[in-house]
Design a protein around this motif. Sequence first.
Motif, mmCIF file in Angstrom:
data_model
loop_
_atom_site.group_PDB
_atom_site.id
_atom_site.type_symbol
_atom_site.label_atom_id
_atom_site.label_comp_id
_atom_site.label_asym_id
_atom_site.label_seq_id
_atom_site.Cartn_x
_atom_site.Cartn_y
_atom_site.Cartn_z
ATOM 1 N N ALA A 1 0.921 -1.331 0.412
ATOM 2 C CA ALA A 1 -0.265 0.086 -0.014
ATOM 3 C C ALA A 1 1.175 1.163 -0.215
ATOM 4 C CB ALA A 1 -1.512 -0.114 0.916
ATOM 5 N N ALA A 2 1.656 1.450 0.882
ATOM 6 C CA ALA A 2 2.747 2.303 0.667
ATOM 7 C C ALA A 2 3.508 2.890 -0.447
ATOM 8 C CB ALA A 2 3.657 2.182 2.296
ATOM 9 N N TYR A 3 3.620 1.657 -1.260
ATOM 10 C CA TYR A 3 4.465 1.392 -2.283
ATOM 11 C C TYR A 3 3.895 2.278 -3.720
ATOM 12 C CZ TYR A 3 7.846 -0.066 -6.169
ATOM 13 O OH TYR A 3 8.670 -0.040 -7.310
ATOM 14 N N VAL A 4 2.759 1.624 -3.598
ATOM 15 C CA VAL A 4 1.641 1.916 -4.819
ATOM 16 C C VAL A 4 1.476 3.429 -4.118
ATOM 17 C CG1 VAL A 4 -0.653 1.618 -5.357
ATOM 18 C CG2 VAL A 4 0.998 -0.313 -5.723
ATOM 19 N N SER A 5 1.110 4.031 -2.518
ATOM 20 C CA SER A 5 0.862 5.575 -2.780
ATOM 21 C C SER A 5 2.005 6.351 -3.216
ATOM 22 C CB SER A 5 0.944 5.193 -1.283
ATOM 23 O OG SER A 5 -0.516 4.285 -1.070
ATOM 24 N N MET B 1 -6.865 3.766 -5.819
ATOM 25 C CA MET B 1 -8.662 4.359 -5.958
ATOM 26 C C MET B 1 -8.430 4.920 -4.605
ATOM 27 S SD MET B 1 -12.062 2.627 -4.352
ATOM 28 C CE MET B 1 -11.840 2.171 -2.173
ATOM 29 N N TYR B 2 -8.031 4.522 -3.287
ATOM 30 C CA TYR B 2 -8.035 5.560 -2.162
ATOM 31 C C TYR B 2 -6.657 6.894 -2.416
ATOM 32 C CZ TYR B 2 -9.866 1.830 1.613
ATOM 33 O OH TYR B 2 -10.764 0.290 1.701
ATOM 34 N N ASN B 3 -5.387 6.539 -3.141
ATOM 35 C CA ASN B 3 -5.079 7.839 -3.151
ATOM 36 C C ASN B 3 -6.167 8.804 -4.170
ATOM 37 O OD1 ASN B 3 -2.060 5.920 -3.876
ATOM 38 N ND2 ASN B 3 -2.895 6.058 -2.344
ATOM 39 N N ARG B 4 -5.868 8.496 -5.278
ATOM 40 C CA ARG B 4 -7.026 9.413 -6.241
ATOM 41 C C ARG B 4 -8.137 10.165 -4.772
ATOM 42 N NH1 ARG B 4 -4.188 5.921 -8.436
ATOM 43 N NH2 ARG B 4 -3.738 6.051 -11.151
ATOM 44 N N TYR B 5 -8.655 9.165 -4.102
ATOM 45 C CA TYR B 5 -9.905 10.592 -3.323
ATOM 46 C C TYR B 5 -8.983 11.310 -2.379
ATOM 47 C CZ TYR B 5 -13.305 9.824 0.544
ATOM 48 O OH TYR B 5 -14.509 10.545 1.231
ATOM 49 N N VAL B 6 -7.745 10.530 -1.478
ATOM 50 C CA VAL B 6 -6.778 11.799 -0.927
ATOM 51 C C VAL B 6 -6.176 12.604 -1.136
ATOM 52 C CG1 VAL B 6 -5.372 11.934 0.359
ATOM 53 C CG2 VAL B 6 -6.307 10.140 1.132
ATOM 54 N N SER B 7 -6.040 12.131 -2.718
ATOM 55 C CA SER B 7 -5.034 13.569 -3.536
ATOM 56 C C SER B 7 -6.289 14.762 -3.865
ATOM 57 C CB SER B 7 -4.308 12.706 -4.836
ATOM 58 O OG SER B 7 -3.294 12.361 -3.418
ATOM 59 N N CYS B 8 -7.205 13.583 -4.981
ATOM 60 C CA CYS B 8 -8.225 14.635 -5.913
ATOM 61 C C CYS B 8 -8.735 15.500 -5.163
ATOM 62 C CB CYS B 8 -9.295 13.729 -6.482
ATOM 63 S SG CYS B 8 -7.782 12.745 -8.112
ATOM 64 N N LEU B 9 -9.292 15.569 -4.071
ATOM 65 C CA LEU B 9 -9.745 16.462 -2.813
ATOM 66 C C LEU B 9 -9.325 17.546 -2.412
ATOM 67 C CD1 LEU B 9 -12.532 14.443 -1.690
ATOM 68 C CD2 LEU B 9 -12.585 16.133 -3.551
ATOM 69 N N ASP B 10 -7.599 17.180 -2.421
ATOM 70 C CA ASP B 10 -6.851 18.186 -2.014
ATOM 71 C C ASP B 10 -6.656 18.097 -0.606
ATOM 72 O OD1 ASP B 10 -4.161 19.500 -1.860
ATOM 73 O OD2 ASP B 10 -5.700 21.159 -2.540
ATOM 74 N N THR B 11 -6.590 16.804 -0.026
ATOM 75 C CA THR B 11 -7.072 16.838 1.873
ATOM 76 C C THR B 11 -4.982 17.074 2.408
ATOM 77 O OG1 THR B 11 -6.128 14.631 1.995
ATOM 78 C CG2 THR B 11 -8.090 15.308 1.475
ATOM 79 N N GLU B 12 -5.494 18.054 3.670
ATOM 80 C CA GLU B 12 -4.218 18.146 4.220
ATOM 81 C C GLU B 12 -3.730 17.162 4.778
ATOM 82 O OE1 GLU B 12 -4.005 21.840 5.069
ATOM 83 O OE2 GLU B 12 -5.526 22.381 3.731
ATOM 84 N N LEU B 13 -2.093 17.071 4.602
ATOM 85 C CA LEU B 13 -1.473 16.931 5.433
ATOM 86 C C LEU B 13 -1.382 17.286 7.191
ATOM 87 C CD1 LEU B 13 1.823 17.199 2.902
ATOM 88 C CD2 LEU B 13 0.184 14.227 3.322
ATOM 89 N N PRO B 14 -0.899 15.630 7.976
ATOM 90 C CA PRO B 14 -0.643 16.445 9.307
ATOM 91 C C PRO B 14 0.425 17.489 9.808
ATOM 92 C CG PRO B 14 -0.262 14.179 8.929
ATOM 93 C CD PRO B 14 -0.636 14.840 7.468
ATOM 94 N N ALA B 15 0.234 18.616 10.734
ATOM 95 C CA ALA B 15 1.483 19.279 10.618
ATOM 96 C C ALA B 15 1.748 18.755 11.674
ATOM 97 C CB ALA B 15 0.018 20.604 11.921
ATOM 98 N N ASP B 16 2.459 17.868 12.070
ATOM 99 C CA ASP B 16 3.297 17.078 12.527
ATOM 100 C C ASP B 16 3.454 15.612 12.823
ATOM 101 O OD1 ASP B 16 4.696 15.907 15.328
ATOM 102 O OD2 ASP B 16 3.621 16.491 16.989
ATOM 103 N N ARG B 17 4.742 15.201 12.213
ATOM 104 C CA ARG B 17 4.847 13.383 11.677
ATOM 105 C C ARG B 17 4.377 12.535 12.855
ATOM 106 N NH1 ARG B 17 6.400 12.226 7.204
ATOM 107 N NH2 ARG B 17 7.723 10.777 7.352
ATOM 108 N N SER B 18 4.776 13.233 13.962
ATOM 109 C CA SER B 18 3.932 12.575 14.777
ATOM 110 C C SER B 18 2.550 11.208 14.986
ATOM 111 C CB SER B 18 4.315 12.662 16.534
ATOM 112 O OG SER B 18 2.872 13.189 16.857
ATOM 113 N N TYR B 19 1.221 11.762 14.166
ATOM 114 C CA TYR B 19 0.168 11.462 13.259
ATOM 115 C C TYR B 19 0.636 10.010 12.918
ATOM 116 C CZ TYR B 19 -3.738 11.987 11.534
ATOM 117 O OH TYR B 19 -5.266 11.045 10.879
#
Length: 179
Positions: free
Chosen positions: A50-54, A144-162
């Motif tokens: 999943a990480a590699y495809v993403s 599909m999941y990647n397109r859902y997240v990317s195409c709606l231009d969602t935010e990244l977490p402010a802190d990598r500890s997320y």
Amino acid sequence: MPHISIGNDLPGISGLLADRPDSAAPLNQLVNVLLRGPSPLPRGERELIAAYVSELNRTRFCSDSHGAFAAAQLDGGEELVTAVLNDLETAPVSEQLRALLRVAAEVQAFARPVSEKAVAAARAEGAGDDEIHDTVLIAAAFCMYNRYVSCLDTELPADRSYYTEGARRIVAHGYGSRR
């Protein structure tokens, strides 16, 4: 700034799913089956697929999330995940996993049959029908999941500890849990 109004401040797919529990339920069920259900592939390897495809799809939230989830479940942890995402050909993974990740890359790149060469290479390294099936389905679903997240231009977490906290929760309780 996301393309749609999201009624929470959660990053990535987390915010989308929290905002739309109607679609969250089947999406979480699917990812639980694919990444945590019965499979000849260990959970950490499925998370790595999943990480590699993403990563190939340049979906930072999903790559970082599933990279953290993989790292929490694989010997070699974050160093191994980073090696795979940076250069599959030199990463210290089994030849079977390398061949399956090549299959996943073909699924990510083209909506057509995976090449006979890639399937034969995976089989030569010991992958059977179930490993090939699960790899293809994980790769297709993550497109599909990647397109859902990317195409709606969602935010990244402010802190990598997320991602680290998410890994703790996912490994212990699965997807859809807010524990």
